[in-house]
Design a protein around this motif. Structure first.
Motif, PDB file in Angstrom:
ATOM      1  N   ASN A 166       0.701  -1.154  -0.105  1.00 20.79           N
ATOM      2  CA  ASN A 166      -0.040  -0.002  -0.205  1.00 20.79           C
ATOM      3  C   ASN A 166       0.777   1.249  -0.081  1.00 20.79           C
ATOM      4  O   ASN A 166       0.257   2.492  -0.171  1.00 20.79           O
ATOM      5  N   GLY A 167       2.031   1.341   0.196  1.00 18.86           N
ATOM      6  CA  GLY A 167       2.596   2.401   0.203  1.00 18.86           C
ATOM      7  C   GLY A 167       3.208   3.013  -1.251  1.00 18.86           C
ATOM      8  O   GLY A 167       2.827   2.397  -2.291  1.00 18.86           O
ATOM      9  N   HIS A 168       3.665   4.088  -1.330  1.00 18.99           N
ATOM     10  CA  HIS A 168       4.178   4.813  -2.334  1.00 18.99           C
ATOM     11  C   HIS A 168       5.101   3.884  -3.268  1.00 18.99           C
ATOM     12  O   HIS A 168       6.033   3.477  -2.457  1.00 18.99           O
ATOM     13  N   PRO A 169       5.060   3.880  -4.562  1.00 18.81           N
ATOM     14  CA  PRO A 169       6.129   3.047  -5.404  1.00 18.81           C
ATOM     15  C   PRO A 169       7.407   3.572  -5.338  1.00 18.81           C
ATOM     16  O   PRO A 169       8.242   2.759  -4.961  1.00 18.81           O
ATOM     17  N   ASP A 170       7.654   4.766  -4.766  1.00 15.76           N
ATOM     18  CA  ASP A 170       8.919   5.269  -4.509  1.00 15.76           C
ATOM     19  C   ASP A 170       9.845   4.728  -3.330  1.00 15.76           C
ATOM     20  O   ASP A 170      10.714   4.435  -3.453  1.00 15.76           O
ATOM     21  N   ILE A 171       8.977   4.509  -2.451  1.00 16.34           N
ATOM     22  CA  ILE A 171       9.359   3.819  -0.972  1.00 16.34           C
ATOM     23  C   ILE A 171       9.678   2.299  -1.019  1.00 16.34           C
ATOM     24  O   ILE A 171      10.400   1.733  -0.201  1.00 16.34           O
ATOM     25  N   ARG A 172       8.998   1.637  -1.790  1.00 15.35           N
ATOM     26  CA  ARG A 172       8.756   0.129  -1.768  1.00 15.35           C
ATOM     27  C   ARG A 172      10.047  -0.586  -1.866  1.00 15.35           C
ATOM     28  O   ARG A 172      10.367  -1.489  -1.197  1.00 15.35           O
ATOM     29  N   PRO A 173      10.990  -0.122  -2.681  1.00 18.04           N
ATOM     30  CA  PRO A 173      12.165  -0.812  -2.854  1.00 18.04           C
ATOM     31  C   PRO A 173      13.108  -0.512  -1.569  1.00 18.04           C
ATOM     32  O   PRO A 173      14.145  -1.376  -1.446  1.00 18.04           O
ATOM     33  N   ALA A 174      12.801   0.455  -0.801  1.00 17.08           N
ATOM     34  CA  ALA A 174      13.584   0.445   0.081  1.00 17.08           C
ATOM     35  C   ALA A 174      13.108   0.000   1.752  1.00 17.08           C
ATOM     36  O   ALA A 174      13.720   0.051   2.954  1.00 17.08           O
ATOM     37  N   LEU A 175      11.927  -0.863   1.598  1.00 13.73           N
ATOM     38  CA  LEU A 175      11.284  -1.434   2.635  1.00 13.73           C
ATOM     39  C   LEU A 175      11.987  -2.969   3.006  1.00 13.73           C
ATOM     40  O   LEU A 175      12.200  -3.716   2.075  1.00 13.73           O
ATOM     41  N   PRO A 176      12.397  -3.037   4.211  1.00 15.42           N
ATOM     42  CA  PRO A 176      12.863  -4.174   4.628  1.00 15.42           C
ATOM     43  C   PRO A 176      12.048  -5.328   4.953  1.00 15.42           C
ATOM     44  O   PRO A 176      10.814  -5.034   4.961  1.00 15.42           O
ATOM     45  N   ARG A 177      12.431  -6.545   4.799  1.00 22.32           N
ATOM     46  CA  ARG A 177      11.667  -7.697   5.225  1.00 22.32           C
ATOM     47  C   ARG A 177      12.154  -8.261   6.624  1.00 22.32           C
ATOM     48  O   ARG A 177      13.519  -8.740   6.683  1.00 22.32           O
ATOM     49  N   VAL A 178      11.672  -8.137   7.680  1.00 20.98           N
ATOM     50  CA  VAL A 178      12.176  -8.520   9.073  1.00 20.98           C
ATOM     51  C   VAL A 178      11.255  -9.592   9.612  1.00 20.98           C
ATOM     52  O   VAL A 178      10.250  -9.915   9.705  1.00 20.98           O
ATOM     53  N   LEU A 214       3.853   8.905   0.717  1.00 19.26           N
ATOM     54  CA  LEU A 214       4.482  10.112  -0.049  1.00 19.26           C
ATOM     55  C   LEU A 214       5.582   9.741  -1.036  1.00 19.26           C
ATOM     56  O   LEU A 214       6.343   8.832  -0.820  1.00 19.26           O
ATOM     57  N   SER A 215       5.442  10.484  -2.189  1.00 17.60           N
ATOM     58  CA  SER A 215       6.766  10.289  -2.927  1.00 17.60           C
ATOM     59  C   SER A 215       7.793  10.709  -2.381  1.00 17.60           C
ATOM     60  O   SER A 215       7.919  11.608  -1.304  1.00 17.60           O
ATOM     61  N   ARG A 216       8.970  10.419  -2.858  1.00 19.64           N
ATOM     62  CA  ARG A 216      10.335  10.782  -2.177  1.00 19.64           C
ATOM     63  C   ARG A 216      10.514  12.468  -2.424  1.00 19.64           C
ATOM     64  O   ARG A 216      10.918  13.232  -1.415  1.00 19.64           O
ATOM     65  N   ALA A 217       9.973  12.953  -3.490  1.00 18.25           N
ATOM     66  CA  ALA A 217       9.976  14.416  -3.731  1.00 18.25           C
ATOM     67  C   ALA A 217       9.243  14.988  -2.760  1.00 18.25           C
ATOM     68  O   ALA A 217       9.459  16.406  -2.224  1.00 18.25           O
TER      69      ALA A 217
END
Length: 298
Positions: free
Chosen positions: A106-118, A178-181
């Protein structure tokens, strides 16, 4: 100690009307299209006019996150109660892991590659995120493909204490939708943050809740902030100089400024009432978004 605000109570509707009239004599950072959303415990939505373009849609998406987790009311904790602090930290780690799992879809596409898997039981791996560590700018979190980026470029707003970790949690929620920008414009590169020069700019506290007997004496330092929240049952946030004592005149100026008060004596702090947000992280984040958006052009 100060008295109640002079004149009429701090009505959000009245304050916004006055803010829109372009009052002088103070710095009020409201964008032309930044009308504040109505209602007490709601996030900005696409139709509220509170956010640019798709940001409102994504913030509204945050309202879809459901959880029984609640922030601990920090006025119930002694500052030196290490056991209570440790329990609060563990609970926030576990909740953050759950929120990150939700954000992967559900997060913004900009941030999804930075999401960890814990993995369950290893939520301590999120400590760099919860503590706003500088490594976030260059080192991906566990299982992530890109660096997450610091929540805010200072070492004061988000620290190891439960109250400041709550600020970090709310900022993380905003960064997820939010987008990174847009996040950079709202937080990391904003005039509000630059003016603070590395000092703390977010305080989350149950301002409107009764102080427990023998509890935290923090509000003794902020009598005007306390009085402003208690004078207006609709107020969820305000922006003022840190430690603002708020004379009757400054209370009036706060009303006229649409919830903001800034003088040349110092930088501004965003004060969020966690009690009026029902201690729900998403509602705290919504109040923070609203405040930051209102002062983004300050």
């Amino acid at each position: 100690m100060t008295g109640r605000p002079a004149g009429r109570p701090l009505s959000r509707r009245h304050a916004l009307r006055l803010a829109g009239a372009g009052l002088t004599g103070m710095l009020v950072g409201c964008g032309d299209d930044a009308a504040r959303p109505a209602g007490d415990a709601t996030l900005p939505t696409a139709g509220s006019g509170a956010s640019p373009g798709s940001a409102g849609v994504l913030a509204d998406r945050l309202a879809g996150y459901r959880s029984a987790f609640r922030f601990i009311r920090t006025n119930t904790m002694a500052y030196d109660d290490e056991a209570a602090s440790a329990r609060a930290t563990v609970a926030m780690r576990v909740e953050m892991a759950a929120f990150l799992a939700w954000a992967r879809d559900n997060g913004h596409p900009d941030i999804r590659p930075a999401l960890p898997r814990v993995p369950a039981g290893e939520e301590y791996l999120l400590d760099p995120l919860l503590g706003n560590d500088e490594s976030l700018d260059i080192t991906p979190l566990s299982g992530a493909r890109q660096p997450f980026g610091r929540l805010i470029p200072d070492a004061e707003t988000v620290k190891s204490y439960p109250a400041t970790r709550q600020a970090g949690f709310a900022l993380t929620m905003l960064k997820m939708v939010l987008s990174r920008a847009e996040y950079a414009r709202l937080v990391t590169d904003s005039p509000l943050v630059r003016a603070a020069g590395g000092k703390s700019i977010i305080t989350i506290y149950p301002f409107s809740a009764p102080e427990p007997k023998g509890g935290d004496s923090y509000l003794v330092l902020l009598p005007g902030v306390r009085d402003a929240f208690r004078a207006d049952p609709a107020l969820r946030w305000l922006v003022a100089n840190p430690g603002q004592a708020m004379s009757g005149e400054n209370q009036r100026r706060l009303v006229e400024g649409g919830g903001t008060l800034y003088t040349t004596e110092g930088y501004r702090v965003v004060y969020i009432d966690s009690a009026r947000a029902e201690d729900v992280p998403a509602l705290v984040a919504g109040a923070l978004y609203e405040a930051l958006w209102t002062v983004r052009d300050g």
